[in-house]
Design a protein around this motif. Sequence first.
Motif, PDB file in Angstrom:
ATOM      1  N   GLY A  93       0.835  -1.186   0.000  1.00 15.56           N
ATOM      2  CA  GLY A  93       0.000   0.000   0.000  1.00 15.56           C
ATOM      3  C   GLY A  93       0.870   1.235   0.000  1.00 15.56           C
ATOM      4  N   SER A  94       0.218   2.377   0.216  1.00 21.63           N
ATOM      5  CA  SER A  94       0.917   3.655   0.275  1.00 21.63           C
ATOM      6  C   SER A  94       0.467   4.421   1.505  1.00 21.63           C
ATOM      7  CB  SER A  94       0.609   4.499  -0.968  1.00 21.63           C
ATOM      8  OG  SER A  94       1.062   3.866  -2.130  1.00 21.63           O
ATOM      9  N   PHE A  95       1.413   5.072   2.143  1.00 24.47           N
ATOM     10  CA  PHE A  95       1.051   5.987   3.219  1.00 24.47           C
ATOM     11  C   PHE A  95       0.279   7.137   2.587  1.00 24.47           C
ATOM     12  CE2 PHE A  95       5.023   4.096   4.966  1.00 24.47           C
ATOM     13  CZ  PHE A  95       4.491   3.562   6.123  1.00 24.47           C
ATOM     14  N   LEU A 122       7.235  -4.970   8.411  1.00 27.68           N
ATOM     15  CA  LEU A 122       7.018  -3.789   7.584  1.00 27.68           C
ATOM     16  C   LEU A 122       8.329  -3.322   6.978  1.00 27.68           C
ATOM     17  CD1 LEU A 122       5.360  -1.281   6.623  1.00 27.68           C
ATOM     18  CD2 LEU A 122       5.924  -0.242   8.835  1.00 27.68           C
ATOM     19  N   SER A 123       8.304  -3.023   5.694  1.00 27.14           N
ATOM     20  CA  SER A 123       9.467  -2.401   5.053  1.00 27.14           C
ATOM     21  C   SER A 123       8.979  -1.258   4.164  1.00 27.14           C
ATOM     22  CB  SER A 123      10.270  -3.421   4.243  1.00 27.14           C
ATOM     23  OG  SER A 123       9.499  -3.971   3.211  1.00 27.14           O
ATOM     24  N   TYR A 124       9.828  -0.243   4.040  1.00 25.94           N
ATOM     25  CA  TYR A 124       9.520   0.903   3.188  1.00 25.94           C
ATOM     26  C   TYR A 124      10.807   1.644   2.871  1.00 25.94           C
ATOM     27  CZ  TYR A 124       9.547   3.225   7.773  1.00 25.94           C
ATOM     28  OH  TYR A 124       9.884   3.660   9.037  1.00 25.94           O
ATOM     29  N   ASP A 125      10.746   2.445   1.815  1.00 23.83           N
ATOM     30  CA  ASP A 125      11.874   3.295   1.430  1.00 23.83           C
ATOM     31  C   ASP A 125      11.695   4.658   2.074  1.00 23.83           C
ATOM     32  OD1 ASP A 125      13.076   1.361  -0.206  1.00 23.83           O
ATOM     33  OD2 ASP A 125      11.794   1.891  -1.898  1.00 23.83           O
ATOM     34  N   ASP A 126      12.392   5.620   1.578  1.00 26.41           N
ATOM     35  CA  ASP A 126      12.284   7.001   2.047  1.00 26.41           C
ATOM     36  C   ASP A 126      10.868   7.513   1.781  1.00 26.41           C
ATOM     37  OD1 ASP A 126      12.480   9.692   2.604  1.00 26.41           O
ATOM     38  OD2 ASP A 126      14.228  10.041   1.334  1.00 26.41           O
ATOM     39  N   VAL A 127      10.085   7.726   2.837  1.00 28.04           N
ATOM     40  CA  VAL A 127       8.680   8.108   2.676  1.00 28.04           C
ATOM     41  C   VAL A 127       8.503   9.480   2.036  1.00 28.04           C
ATOM     42  CG1 VAL A 127       7.790   6.616   4.498  1.00 28.04           C
ATOM     43  CG2 VAL A 127       8.515   8.939   5.061  1.00 28.04           C
ATOM     44  N   PRO A 160       6.136   6.958  -0.953  1.00 30.45           N
ATOM     45  CA  PRO A 160       5.369   6.618   0.246  1.00 30.45           C
ATOM     46  C   PRO A 160       4.848   5.178   0.293  1.00 30.45           C
ATOM     47  CG  PRO A 160       3.987   7.834  -1.265  1.00 30.45           C
ATOM     48  CD  PRO A 160       5.364   7.782  -1.880  1.00 30.45           C
ATOM     49  N   SER A 161       5.402   4.279  -0.491  1.00 26.35           N
ATOM     50  CA  SER A 161       4.935   2.889  -0.529  1.00 26.35           C
ATOM     51  C   SER A 161       5.491   2.078   0.627  1.00 26.35           C
ATOM     52  CB  SER A 161       5.356   2.222  -1.838  1.00 26.35           C
ATOM     53  OG  SER A 161       4.837   2.941  -2.925  1.00 26.35           O
ATOM     54  N   PHE A 162       4.731   1.064   1.036  1.00 22.12           N
ATOM     55  CA  PHE A 162       5.184   0.144   2.088  1.00 22.12           C
ATOM     56  C   PHE A 162       4.768  -1.268   1.733  1.00 22.12           C
ATOM     57  CE2 PHE A 162       1.020   1.743   3.473  1.00 22.12           C
ATOM     58  CZ  PHE A 162       0.318   0.555   3.636  1.00 22.12           C
ATOM     59  N   THR A 163       5.413  -2.211   2.392  1.00 15.93           N
ATOM     60  CA  THR A 163       5.106  -3.635   2.221  1.00 15.93           C
ATOM     61  C   THR A 163       5.155  -4.318   3.580  1.00 15.93           C
ATOM     62  OG1 THR A 163       6.140  -3.644   0.037  1.00 15.93           O
ATOM     63  CG2 THR A 163       5.806  -5.784   1.091  1.00 15.93           C
ATOM     64  N   PHE A 164       4.106  -5.064   3.886  1.00 10.17           N
ATOM     65  CA  PHE A 164       4.096  -5.951   5.047  1.00 10.17           C
ATOM     66  C   PHE A 164       4.264  -7.370   4.525  1.00 10.17           C
ATOM     67  CE2 PHE A 164       1.839  -2.444   7.088  1.00 10.17           C
ATOM     68  CZ  PHE A 164       2.256  -2.519   8.403  1.00 10.17           C
ATOM     69  N   ARG A 165       5.081  -8.160   5.217  1.00 15.58           N
ATOM     70  CA  ARG A 165       5.258  -9.572   4.856  1.00 15.58           C
ATOM     71  C   ARG A 165       4.829 -10.429   6.041  1.00 15.58           C
ATOM     72  NH1 ARG A 165       9.093  -6.635   2.382  1.00 15.58           N
ATOM     73  NH2 ARG A 165       9.500  -7.063   0.201  1.00 15.58           N
ATOM     74  N   PHE A 166       3.881 -11.332   5.773  1.00 11.35           N
ATOM     75  CA  PHE A 166       3.332 -12.198   6.810  1.00 11.35           C
ATOM     76  C   PHE A 166       3.567 -13.658   6.461  1.00 11.35           C
ATOM     77  CE2 PHE A 166       0.824  -8.344   7.119  1.00 11.35           C
ATOM     78  CZ  PHE A 166       0.725  -8.143   8.486  1.00 11.35           C
ATOM     79  N   LEU A 167       3.717 -14.462   7.495  1.00  7.95           N
ATOM     80  CA  LEU A 167       3.823 -15.906   7.371  1.00  7.95           C
ATOM     81  C   LEU A 167       2.667 -16.506   8.144  1.00  7.95           C
ATOM     82  CD1 LEU A 167       5.827 -17.978   6.160  1.00  7.95           C
ATOM     83  CD2 LEU A 167       6.901 -18.082   8.398  1.00  7.95           C
TER      84      LEU A 167
END
Length: 122
Positions: free
Chosen positions: A12-14, A45-50, A54-61
Amino acid sequence: MSSRTFRITVRGSFDGLTADQRAELTAAAPEHDVLHSAFTAEGHLSYDDVAVRPSFTFRFLDSGEAEQDILDATARAELAAETWLTERGYGFKRLRSTAQDLSLAPLGKRGRREAARRDGRS
Protein backbone atom coordinates in the motif's frame (compact mmCIF):
# COMPACT_ATOMS: atom_id res chain seq x y z
CA MET A 1 -3.71 -33.48 6.51
CA SER A 2 -0.39 -31.76 6.33
CA SER A 3 0.16 -28.17 7.30
CA ARG A 4 0.61 -25.64 4.51
CA THR A 5 2.76 -22.54 4.86
CA PHE A 6 1.54 -19.29 3.30
CA ARG A 7 3.51 -16.15 2.49
CA ILE A 8 1.28 -13.10 2.29
CA THR A 9 2.44 -9.72 1.03
CA VAL A 10 0.29 -6.65 1.74
CA ARG A 11 1.30 -3.53 -0.18
CA GLY A 12 0.00 0.00 0.00
CA SER A 13 0.92 3.65 0.27
CA PHE A 14 1.05 5.99 3.22
CA ASP A 15 -1.47 8.78 2.79
CA GLY A 16 -1.89 12.18 4.41
CA LEU A 17 1.09 11.87 6.74
CA THR A 18 1.91 14.83 8.93
CA ALA A 19 5.44 16.22 9.10
CA ASP A 20 5.86 14.56 12.51
CA GLN A 21 4.73 11.18 11.16
CA ARG A 22 7.12 11.45 8.21
CA ALA A 23 9.95 12.32 10.61
CA GLU A 24 8.99 9.36 12.83
CA LEU A 25 9.00 6.96 9.87
CA THR A 26 12.27 8.38 8.58
CA ALA A 27 13.90 7.88 11.99
CA ALA A 28 12.67 4.26 12.12
CA ALA A 29 13.58 3.53 8.48
CA PRO A 30 16.78 1.54 9.22
CA GLU A 31 14.79 -1.15 11.07
CA HIS A 32 12.27 -1.27 8.21
CA ASP A 33 14.81 -1.46 5.39
CA VAL A 34 13.93 -3.92 2.65
CA LEU A 35 17.32 -5.59 3.10
CA HIS A 36 16.17 -6.75 6.55
CA SER A 37 12.72 -7.87 5.46
CA ALA A 38 11.39 -11.30 6.33
CA PHE A 39 8.11 -13.16 6.34
CA THR A 40 7.02 -13.41 9.98
CA ALA A 41 3.86 -14.41 11.84
CA GLU A 42 3.44 -10.91 13.29
CA GLY A 43 4.28 -9.27 9.96
CA HIS A 44 7.35 -7.32 8.94
CA LEU A 45 7.02 -3.79 7.58
CA SER A 46 9.47 -2.40 5.05
CA TYR A 47 9.52 0.90 3.19
CA ASP A 48 11.87 3.29 1.43
CA ASP A 49 12.28 7.00 2.05
CA VAL A 50 8.68 8.11 2.68
CA ALA A 51 9.41 11.63 1.46
CA VAL A 52 10.34 10.28 -1.97
CA ARG A 53 8.20 7.16 -2.25
CA PRO A 54 5.37 6.62 0.25
CA SER A 55 4.94 2.89 -0.53
CA PHE A 56 5.18 0.14 2.09
CA THR A 57 5.11 -3.64 2.22
CA PHE A 58 4.10 -5.95 5.05
CA ARG A 59 5.26 -9.57 4.86
CA PHE A 60 3.33 -12.20 6.81
CA LEU A 61 3.82 -15.91 7.37
CA ASP A 62 0.75 -18.01 8.16
CA SER A 63 -0.36 -21.60 7.82
CA GLY A 64 -3.41 -23.73 7.24
CA GLU A 65 -4.50 -27.28 6.58
CA ALA A 66 -6.26 -26.87 3.24
CA GLU A 67 -5.60 -24.90 0.08
CA GLN A 68 -8.61 -22.64 0.68
CA ASP A 69 -7.19 -21.59 4.10
CA ILE A 70 -5.02 -19.15 2.17
CA LEU A 71 -8.06 -16.87 1.83
CA ASP A 72 -8.48 -16.63 5.61
CA ALA A 73 -4.73 -16.13 6.03
CA THR A 74 -4.80 -13.28 3.52
CA ALA A 75 -7.73 -11.62 5.30
CA ARG A 76 -5.88 -11.91 8.65
CA ALA A 77 -2.77 -10.35 7.12
CA GLU A 78 -4.72 -7.44 5.64
CA LEU A 79 -6.47 -6.83 8.95
CA ALA A 80 -3.15 -6.96 10.83
CA ALA A 81 -1.60 -4.43 8.44
CA GLU A 82 -4.61 -2.11 8.71
CA THR A 83 -4.58 -2.41 12.50
CA TRP A 84 -0.86 -1.65 12.76
CA LEU A 85 -1.21 1.45 10.60
CA THR A 86 -4.42 2.67 12.25
CA GLU A 87 -3.12 2.22 15.80
CA ARG A 88 -0.21 4.50 14.95
CA GLY A 89 -2.41 7.04 13.17
CA TYR A 90 -0.81 6.49 9.75
CA GLY A 91 -3.14 7.14 6.85
CA PHE A 92 -2.94 4.65 4.00
CA LYS A 93 -4.49 3.85 0.65
CA ARG A 94 -4.56 1.21 -2.09
CA LEU A 95 -3.99 -1.89 0.05
CA ARG A 96 -3.57 -4.97 -2.10
CA SER A 97 -2.44 -8.46 -1.22
CA THR A 98 -0.77 -11.41 -2.84
CA ALA A 99 -0.39 -14.81 -1.25
CA GLN A 100 1.65 -17.89 -2.03
CA ASP A 101 1.09 -21.43 -0.81
CA LEU A 102 4.63 -22.74 -0.40
CA SER A 103 3.45 -26.34 -0.72
CA LEU A 104 2.60 -25.52 -4.35
CA ALA A 105 5.81 -23.62 -5.13
CA PRO A 106 8.20 -25.37 -7.50
CA LEU A 107 11.35 -26.71 -5.90
CA GLY A 108 14.72 -25.40 -6.94
CA LYS A 109 17.67 -27.68 -7.64
CA ARG A 110 18.63 -27.91 -3.95
CA GLY A 111 15.02 -28.59 -2.89
CA ARG A 112 14.64 -31.38 -5.46
CA ARG A 113 17.92 -32.93 -4.29
CA GLU A 114 16.82 -32.83 -0.62
CA ALA A 115 13.38 -34.26 -1.47
CA ALA A 116 15.00 -37.10 -3.40
CA ARG A 117 17.31 -37.81 -0.45
CA ARG A 118 14.33 -37.91 1.94
CA ASP A 119 12.46 -40.25 -0.39
CA GLY A 120 15.50 -42.55 -0.60
CA ARG A 121 16.20 -41.88 -4.25
CA SER A 122 19.74 -40.51 -3.64
